[in-house]
Design an enzyme around this catalytic site. Structure first.
Site, PDB file in Angstrom:
ATOM      1  N   GLY A  31       1.273  -1.061  -0.468  1.00 21.41           N
ATOM      2  CA  GLY A  31      -0.110   0.158  -0.064  1.00 21.41           C
ATOM      3  C   GLY A  31       0.747   1.455  -0.222  1.00 21.41           C
ATOM      4  O   GLY A  31       0.227   2.485  -0.075  1.00 21.41           O
ATOM      5  N   GLY A  32       2.097   1.078  -0.493  1.00 25.76           N
ATOM      6  CA  GLY A  32       3.285   1.882  -0.402  1.00 25.76           C
ATOM      7  C   GLY A  32       3.673   2.058  -2.070  1.00 25.76           C
ATOM      8  O   GLY A  32       3.343   1.209  -2.353  1.00 25.76           O
ATOM      9  N   VAL A  33       4.092   3.545  -1.947  1.00 22.44           N
ATOM     10  CA  VAL A  33       4.498   3.906  -3.190  1.00 22.44           C
ATOM     11  C   VAL A  33       5.807   2.473  -3.562  1.00 22.44           C
ATOM     12  O   VAL A  33       5.442   2.188  -5.242  1.00 22.44           O
ATOM     13  CB  VAL A  33       4.983   4.866  -3.794  1.00 22.44           C
ATOM     14  CG1 VAL A  33       6.168   5.583  -2.676  1.00 22.44           C
ATOM     15  CG2 VAL A  33       5.431   5.647  -5.254  1.00 22.44           C
ATOM     16  N   ASP A  34       6.633   2.212  -2.935  1.00 25.74           N
ATOM     17  CA  ASP A  34       7.477   1.919  -3.479  1.00 25.74           C
ATOM     18  C   ASP A  34       7.042   0.391  -3.820  1.00 25.74           C
ATOM     19  O   ASP A  34       7.358   0.497  -5.416  1.00 25.74           O
ATOM     20  CB  ASP A  34       8.485   1.105  -2.338  1.00 25.74           C
ATOM     21  CG  ASP A  34       9.367   2.480  -1.823  1.00 25.74           C
ATOM     22  OD1 ASP A  34       9.226   3.298  -2.407  1.00 25.74           O
ATOM     23  OD2 ASP A  34       9.965   2.944  -0.699  1.00 25.74           O
ATOM     24  N   SER A  35       6.558  -0.279  -2.912  1.00 26.96           N
ATOM     25  CA  SER A  35       6.242  -1.920  -4.072  1.00 26.96           C
ATOM     26  C   SER A  35       5.302  -1.832  -4.831  1.00 26.96           C
ATOM     27  O   SER A  35       5.443  -2.068  -5.741  1.00 26.96           O
ATOM     28  CB  SER A  35       5.171  -2.236  -2.686  1.00 26.96           C
ATOM     29  OG  SER A  35       4.265  -1.613  -2.560  1.00 26.96           O
ATOM     30  N   MET A  49      -0.070  -8.249   2.643  1.00 24.55           N
ATOM     31  CA  MET A  49       0.390  -9.830   4.179  1.00 24.55           C
ATOM     32  C   MET A  49      -0.370  -8.357   5.310  1.00 24.55           C
ATOM     33  O   MET A  49       0.085  -7.639   5.725  1.00 24.55           O
ATOM     34  CB  MET A  49       1.817  -9.267   4.881  1.00 24.55           C
ATOM     35  CG  MET A  49       2.640 -10.159   3.330  1.00 24.55           C
ATOM     36  SD  MET A  49       4.414 -10.188   4.415  1.00 24.55           S
ATOM     37  CE  MET A  49       4.201  -9.271   2.915  1.00 24.55           C
ATOM     38  N   CYS A  86      11.388  -8.813  10.632  1.00 25.48           N
ATOM     39  CA  CYS A  86      10.188  -9.340  10.326  1.00 25.48           C
ATOM     40  C   CYS A  86      10.571  -9.739   8.829  1.00 25.48           C
ATOM     41  O   CYS A  86       9.875 -10.322   8.083  1.00 25.48           O
ATOM     42  CB  CYS A  86       9.755  -7.704   9.886  1.00 25.48           C
ATOM     43  SG  CYS A  86       7.850  -7.963   9.189  1.00 25.48           S
ATOM     44  N   GLY A 125       9.521  -3.830  -2.598  1.00 31.29           N
ATOM     45  CA  GLY A 125      10.038  -2.467  -2.516  1.00 31.29           C
ATOM     46  C   GLY A 125      10.840  -1.852  -2.059  1.00 31.29           C
ATOM     47  O   GLY A 125      11.065  -0.605  -1.255  1.00 31.29           O
ATOM     48  N   CYS A 177       7.372  -2.749  11.709  1.00 27.66           N
ATOM     49  CA  CYS A 177       6.732  -3.152   9.956  1.00 27.66           C
ATOM     50  C   CYS A 177       5.251  -3.837   9.675  1.00 27.66           C
ATOM     51  O   CYS A 177       4.660  -4.654  11.551  1.00 27.66           O
ATOM     52  CB  CYS A 177       7.721  -4.598  10.067  1.00 27.66           C
ATOM     53  SG  CYS A 177       7.538  -5.325   8.155  1.00 27.66           S
TER      54      CYS A 177
END
Length: 397
Positions: free
Chosen positions: A12-16, A35, A102, A126, A202
Site C-alpha cells: 500500500g506504499g509507493v515503493d511496492s 500481508m 520481519c 519495494g 514493520c
C-alpha cells in the site's frame, strides 16, 4: 516461453506499487499480495498506518495495473515470531530490531512459502537494494548490494537473508532514486504516488512503544542515575594481554555500573522500556546538556545516564557476536578461526558505514571499529560490507 510468475508484496506504499508496475513492464506475470499482520489498532498512534487503508490502497494499485490481488492474514505468525520475541528481548534488557526480523521471518519466509505454493518463480519487494549474481568455482552466488539511492538504502534491513532466499527474490527499484520512484507512480496515476512513507514497526505502523510493551511488561518504578564524565571506570589502564582474544574482549567490554557510581536524578516506570543512546522520555530537567541513556539494568531496574552525546559512557571500540548468531549472506566468505577481514560496518539503519575489522575466534566474532561507536546496543544487528555488498551480519551480544 512461459512467463515467469512474480508475487509482489504490495504494502500500500509507493515503493511496492512501482515495483509491481516495473515488473509488469518487464514482461513478468505479476500477482499482488497484501500481508495483514496486525489487528490491534489500540496501540497505534493516530491513523498513521492502519492496515485497512493500506490494503485498500494496495488493492487500488492492483486494479490500476490490472493484476490479480489478494490479502493473506499472517497475524498469528507475526505475533509469534516478531511480537513475542520483542517482548522477550525487552524483558531481558536488550533492544531488538523488528524490521530485520520481519524480513527474515515473515516476508522472506512465511510469505515466500505462500508465494511458492502459488506457483511463483520469484517474490519481489519495494526495498531499496540490489541483487547481483557472480560465478565462483562453477556455482552461482547471489550478492546483496546496497540501493543506488544512498539516502534510502535498505540493505541493512535484509542483512539476515540467505542464498536460498536471495535466489528467489527481485528488487525492482534498487537502481532508482526515491524521487524517480515517485515520478513513475505519478506518471502512471497510482494512488500511492504522494503517499508518505510509513514509519514505525514493520506492518504495525507508528506505535507508542511504552504502551505497546506495557501490554506484557508491567510498569515498575525505579531510579535514574546520572554518571559523571570523570567516573573512574572510564580511566582504564591498558593491561598487558596474554592473548589476542583477551585484547579483543577488552576493547568490546561494556562498562558495569552500580548505584554508587552516580547520583539519583529522577524516576522511571521500567528499565525495560529504555534503550542505550535514548534521549527522549527521561523527563529529567535542569541539566546543562541533555541526558542520554548509557546503560540499563533490568534486574536492578536502574537506568544509568550521562550528559551530552559525547559522554564517554556511550562509546566503545568493539562488540561481540556469539557464534550461533553470526550469519553470512555470503557463506563462501565465512572466516575460519583466527582469520580477520577488513570491512565496512554499521550497527543501525542509516548510520554511515564505518571502517572495522572482523576477528573470528572459537566462540564467536569480534567486530573492532577504527573509531569508537556510540550506543552499541545488545539485541541490535551489526552488518558488515565489502564496498557496496552486504556480506554478513549478527546480533550484538
Amino acid at each position: 516461453m512461459k512467463q515467469k510468475r512474480v508475487i509482489v508484496g504490495l504494502s500500500g506504499g509507493v515503493d511496492s506499487s512501482v515495483a509491481a508496475y516495473l515488473l509488469k513492464e518487464q514482461g513478468y506475470e505479476v500477482i499482488g499480495l497484501f500481508m495483514k499482520n496486525w489487528h490491534d489498532d489500540s496501540v497505534t498512534i493516530s491513523n498513521e498506518c492502519p492496515w485497512l487503508e493500506d490494503s485498500n490502497d494496495a488493492m487500488l494499485v492492483a486494479q490500476k495495473l490490472n493484476i490479480p490481488f489478494q490479502t493473506v492474514d499472517l497475524s498469528e505468525e507475526y505475533k509469534e515470531r516478531i511480537v513475542d520475541y520483542m517482548f522477550h528481548e525487552y524483558e531481558m534488557g536488550r533492544t531488538p530490531n523488528p524490521d530485520v526480523l520481519c524480513n527474515r521471518e515473515i516476508k522472506f519466509d512465511v510469505f515466500m512459502k505462500i508465494a511458492m505454493d502459488l506457483g511463483a518463480d520469484y517474490v519481489a519487494t519495494g526495498h531499496y537494494c540490489r541483487k547481483g549474481v557472480i560465478e565462483k568455482d562453477g556455482t552461482e552466488i547471489y550478492q546483496l548490494l546496497s540501493g543506488k539511492d544512498n539516502n534510502k538504502d535498505q540493505s541493512y534491513f535484509l542483512c539476515q537473508l540467505s542464498q536460498a532466499q536471495l535466489s528467489k527474490t527481485l528488487f525492482p527499484i534498487g537502481e532508482l532514486q526515491k524521487s524517480e520512484v515517485r515520478k513513475i507512480a505519478a506518471n502512471q496515476d497510482l494512488i500511492t504516488a504522494e503517499k508518505r512513507d510509513s514509519q514505525g514497526l514493520c506492518f504495525i505502523g507508528k506505535v507508542r512503544l511504552p504502551e505497546f510493551l506495557q501490554q506484557q511488561l508491567a510498569p515498575k518504578e525505579g531510579v535514574i542515575i546520572e554518571v559523571p564524565e570523570d567516573y573512574s571506570g572510564y580511566q582504564k589502564n591498558i593491561p598487558n594481554f596474554s592473548s589476542e582474544e583477551e585484547r579483543l574482549a577488552f576493547l568490546s567490554e561494556k562498562n558495569k555500573y552500580s548505584k554508587q557510581d552516580g547520583t539519583v536524578v529522577g524516576k522511571h516506570q521500567g528499565a525495560h522500556y529504555f534503550t542505550k543512546g535514548q534521549r527522549k522520555g527521561l523527563a529529567v530537567g535542569g541539566t546543562k546538556e541533555p541526558l542520554f541513556v548509557i546503560d540499563t539494568d533490568v534486574s536492578e531496574n536502574i537506568i544509568y545516564t550521562g550528559q551530552g552525546k559525547q559522554h564517554p559512557g556511550l562509546y566503545r571500540h568493539g562488540l561481540f557476536v556469539t557464534q550461533e548468531e553470526v550469519h553470512w549472506v555470503r557463506p563462501d566468505l565465512q572466516l575460519q578461526e583466527d582469520e580477520t577481514l577488513e570491512v565496512l560496518a554499521r550497527i543501525r539503519y542509516r548510520q554511515p558505514l564505518e571502517k572495522a575489522t572482523l576477528h573470528q575466534t572459537s566462540t564467536g566474532l569480534y567486530v573492532i571499529f577504527e573509531n569508537a561507536q556510540s550506543a552499541i546496543t545488545e539485541g541490535q544487528f551489526v552488518a558488515w560490507y565489502l564496498e557496496d555488498e552486504l556480506v554478513g551480519s549478527g546480533v550484538i551480544s
